[in-house]
Write an enzyme that holds these catalytic residues in place. Sequence first.
Site, PDB file in Angstrom:
ATOM      1  CE1 TYR B 120       4.808  -1.449  -3.120  1.00 56.53           C
ATOM      2  CE2 TYR B 120       2.488  -0.981  -3.255  1.00 56.53           C
ATOM      3  CZ  TYR B 120       3.579  -0.966  -4.087  1.00 56.53           C
ATOM      4  OH  TYR B 120       3.585  -0.828  -6.034  1.00 56.53           O
ATOM      5  CD  GLU B 208       7.056  -0.348  -5.945  1.00 55.59           C
ATOM      6  OE1 GLU B 208       5.970  -1.249  -6.641  1.00 55.59           O
ATOM      7  OE2 GLU B 208       8.629  -0.790  -5.618  1.00 55.59           O
TER       8      GLU B 208
END
Lengths: 293, 400
Positions: B120, B208
């Site tokens: 991530y 993101e």
Amino acid sequence: MSILVDKHTKVLIQGITGTQASFHVKRSMDYGTKVVAGVTPGKGGTFHLDVPVFNTVQEAVKETGANASVMYVPARFVKSAVKEAVEAELDLSVCIADGVPIKDMLEIKAMLHGSETRLIGPNTPGIITPGEARLGIFPENIHTPGRIGIVSRSSTLTYEAVLETNRAGLGQSTVIGLGDDMIVGTAFEDILELFHKDTNTDAIVMIGQMGGTFEEAGAEFYKHLKHRKPVIGFVAGNAVPFGHKMGYAGDVITNGSITVQDKRDAMTKAGMTVVDSINNIHDELAKLGLAKA
Amino acid sequence: MNVHEYQAKKIISQYGIKIPKGQVAYTPLEAKNIARKISYRGPWMLKAQIQSGARNKGKFIEKSAGRKGGIREVKHLSDVYVEADKMLGATLVTPQTGPKGKLVSRIYVEEFSIVKKIFYTGLVIDRMNAAITLLIADIKNREISEMAAHSPELILRLNLDLLTGASQEQIHQVLDYLELGEKSVQSLEQFINGLHQAFVDCDATMLEVNPAGVNAKGDIIALDAKLSIDDNALFRHKDFLPLQDEYETEDRELKANKNGFQYSSFDGSIGCIVNGDGIALAAMDLIREKGEGTACFLNVKGGVDKDKIASGIKIIMTNPRVEGILINVLGGFLRCNLLAEGIVAAASEVGLNVPLVVRFEGTNKDEAKEILLHSKLPLIIADSMEDSVDKLLAAMEAAD
């Protein structure tokens, strides 16, 4: 009997010739605020509201000895206005505009770091020391000189808090709106510290709201103070549900979704008295048994 | 403002970030053609383009869309058409959309990427420290949402320098944290600093990549991308405005509808409050004629409730694009004094930071003017529609 501003503060107005500025500056002057100069690039050498106008902050400071400013410039010009204030080494600048881009605020915070200047705002009603000086857009007629310090993130709730102190038969030493933006110049702990040092402030009202961890940081600072003045706290936004969101970065940065209740708990644990409704503030103030204004 | 995955990927790819080959499709046939074009052999990924996380965990409301979520792996070309057909026009509900879900009107067709590891990556504003923070999580078999809630200490956080991005030391910190080999150094640096530069250049509030993948060569690939842009900075990113998906963003319209008003938005800078379609069009025409554009208009119709009117006005006042407000009302059924009270209530609640010109005609016009004058708000009162537009443009110019 105040922090940051009083009747001796020499105020200059950045963007003095705008409609908004003129309206509020006149009110501030009528209130007794010592407005010594205005700055509007290209209008130097003229007078506005009987105040001399300069092209730059530097010039205005040199000629008038101004030590604080109020900015009535639009959001997109705030960064350059702060730069001028910092370079002129003003003690205090108040930024009223809302909608300052976040990237500009990152650069502004870097400019302020290690500088002489404290920035209040943006997106704030400003700072007022009742009976002495009004830097901003407060409805001045509701204020009473007194010994309660008020610090708030929300503009309108600042006014509510003022009315609550009046209701308790008390007045305000200084009232400060920190500003309702994602990144602001001054934090709760800065103001809590100043109010604790001020011999003319007996107790403090602290108004928070959802978003960020500003209240937690303020509570953490308060917890570690040796001699604590009473703080009555309130946090707004409990009835607002979390909207739909995109991604997880926001949660990661705050270690999970922070609720208004989390903030209240942090403040209570630090020793503050947290009320459920803003209109309960006057009861708690009355319990402190302070001399009436 | 949020943009879709495919738009965000296109933006970050311009900063040297590697992305899988892909293209957006609006119809099943398009999806099939794109699949054939990007790779002659499957599998392919079909990804619902809605602005939400956890799309793979989502469920479609319509039974016809099948049981699978909003991200589907398809092995055969013929199934690309079938699956795309199921997803397009259906409503996807994810843990982040709320129960109403979001309509899938486009899907992203992408080649399947073979990766050895995923992780991530997020860039976000740390408001307390006034910095851009890089978040990296070695998610292994976990979900980032669970890590954020239960073991946030396992997530690596690094504050980046606004001007220079990640330092060599920080790049190596990430490399060690993710247990990546030296062969990934260069790709990782390009990945992190490319994202940082994109973040800064776009005035992003959140960027993101969840997840990023590492392939056999050690290269980092963005398998997903989410980008939010600061609405207050859109004035310097006019090129982003066409990327806005009205279906995703116009909650002002919904708020207005709830009060029985009509709200429409455009790309100019003036917010108009009117009380009829005709007057709305006339005002817009006049504004255009004078060289400005309308940001939005709110038609309060015959609204009589002061509070409703105030909430409608707030919708306009809080639109970040609005640089001036024009209230142009010919009161018939609508009583001007109620509108005036609504204006005063809204302005004192949300504050009035832009010039506002009011022109009233008709029922209770004098009372309305009296209320506005008494309010001490910095309003400008005009006598005719043309006068109101002229006065507003002059005030906006002065405010600049």
